[in-house]
Write an enzyme that holds these catalytic residues in place. Structure first.
Site, PDB file in Angstrom:
ATOM      1  N   ASP A 193      43.167  11.450 127.396  1.00  0.00           N
ATOM      2  CA  ASP A 193      41.792  11.501 126.890  1.00  0.00           C
ATOM      3  C   ASP A 193      41.749  11.310 125.371  1.00  0.00           C
ATOM      4  O   ASP A 193      40.729  11.536 124.742  1.00  0.00           O
ATOM      5  CB  ASP A 193      41.089  12.808 127.273  1.00  0.00           C
ATOM      6  CG  ASP A 193      39.588  12.785 127.014  1.00  0.00           C
ATOM      7  OD1 ASP A 193      38.957  11.733 127.256  1.00  0.00           O
ATOM      8  OD2 ASP A 193      39.028  13.822 126.562  1.00  0.00           O
ATOM      9  N   CYS A 233      42.169   6.942 128.216  1.00  0.00           N
ATOM     10  CA  CYS A 233      42.142   7.094 126.766  1.00  0.00           C
ATOM     11  C   CYS A 233      41.051   6.174 126.225  1.00  0.00           C
ATOM     12  O   CYS A 233      40.429   5.414 126.974  1.00  0.00           O
ATOM     13  CB  CYS A 233      43.501   6.783 126.145  1.00  0.00           C
ATOM     14  SG  CYS A 233      44.196   5.193 126.650  1.00  0.00           S
TER      15      CYS A 233
END
Length: 296
Positions: free
Chosen positions: A249, A32
């Site tokens: 992500d 992330c």
């Protein structure tokens, strides 16, 4: 929305669904990012996109909403080699986040030590021409040699059409390697397609190449429920269970035209990792080995 954020890219939803799948205790979102906030952490002058603010507070709220325990925050290309926003988020996590940095190839050992103390555990090399202007392989190799003493790994982001070109470079990296998003294969080819066969050959070339089985929203042109992605990726998870990672992500850089639902992304997990054992390796054991080895 403030005037300061007007005209900037929004690539995530503010109201993701609650996933039907409940991640195991200790589960880690291992890919992330954070964006800004720009007023505190300006974006790079070389940035190819200008997103709205998506800082640590929003990331950790998403973590809790989805049922995860920790994050691995990967330095976003819009921040270039200034890792301040990522370091800030790690520091704000109370020990529940670690990171992957992007660095100047000329970085000194003292700065590497500072990044390590701040929670970084790897460096990322990006070969996507739409995101970076220069990717000097020789300098990247030199960096990878210098991080070995820290126990770090290298994260590499590329697209499937340059995999063959990158094989000598990847073979020369002297530390473990993690491939972002499986090198972006064409999942519509299926598990036996040319892209997936080539990627498997890469994994078979050395036993310390890992991969993130991530981004169905980027890789499956048919979109949700991401059936082509599941069909192509599930055999990979089964065959390489000790070298796989998963992440949201978030905040989905450059996905403003087709913003994914993070809850729906989480619900892909049991479809590619259908057993409790695979889910534990994917979400807990494997990322812990790379990012919190002292707790193993």
């Amino acid at each position: 929305m403030s005037d300061e954020q007007a005209g900037r890219i929004l690539s995530w939803t503010n109201d993701p669904s609650k996933p039907g799948f409940t991640p195991l205790p200790g589960a880690i979102d291992a890919h992330c990012h954070v964006f800004g906030p720009m007023a505190q952490f300006p974006f790079s002058a070389k940035a190819k996109y200008l997103p709205r603010d998506a800082g640590a507070e929003a990331l950790f709220a998403l973590r809790d909403h989805l049922g995860f325990s920790r994050n691995v925050i990967v330095q976003a290309s819009c921040h270039g080699i200034d890792n301040a926003a990522t370091l800030h988020a790690i520091a704000a996590s109370g020990g529940r986040a670690r990171g992957v940095a992007v660095v100047d190839p000329a970085i000194g050992d003292a700065e590497l030590d500072r990044l390590h103390a701040g929670g970084m555990r790897g460096v990322r090399f990006n070969f996507l021409k739409r995101l970076v202007d220069d990717a000097p392989k020789d300098k990247f190799i030199a960096v990878s040699q210098r991080i070995a003493r820290l126990g770090w790994h290298v994260v590499v982001y590329f697209e499937a059409d340059i995999l063959e070109e990158l094989r000598p470079f990847l073979a020369a990296i002297p530390v473990p390697v993690v491939i972002d998003h499986m090198g972006r294969p064409d999942v519509s080819q299926g598990p036996e397609g040319a892209d997936m066969r080539a990627f498997r050959a890469l994994l078979d070339s050395r036993d310390d190449i890992w991969t993130k089985v991530t981004c169905p929203d980027r890789l499956d042109p048919k979109g949700a429920p991401y059936d082509d992605f599941v069909r192509a990726v599930r055999p990979l998870v089964a065959d390489y269970p000790d070298r796989i990672l998963w992440g949201t992500d978030w905040p989905h850089p450059n996905m403003q035209d087709d913003i994914p639902d993070d809850g729906a992304l989480v619900d892909v997990i049991p479809r590619i990792a259908p057993t409790p054992e695979l889910q534990r390796k994917l979400l807990v054991d494997n990322p812990m080995r790379l990012y919190w080895p002292e707790e193993m």
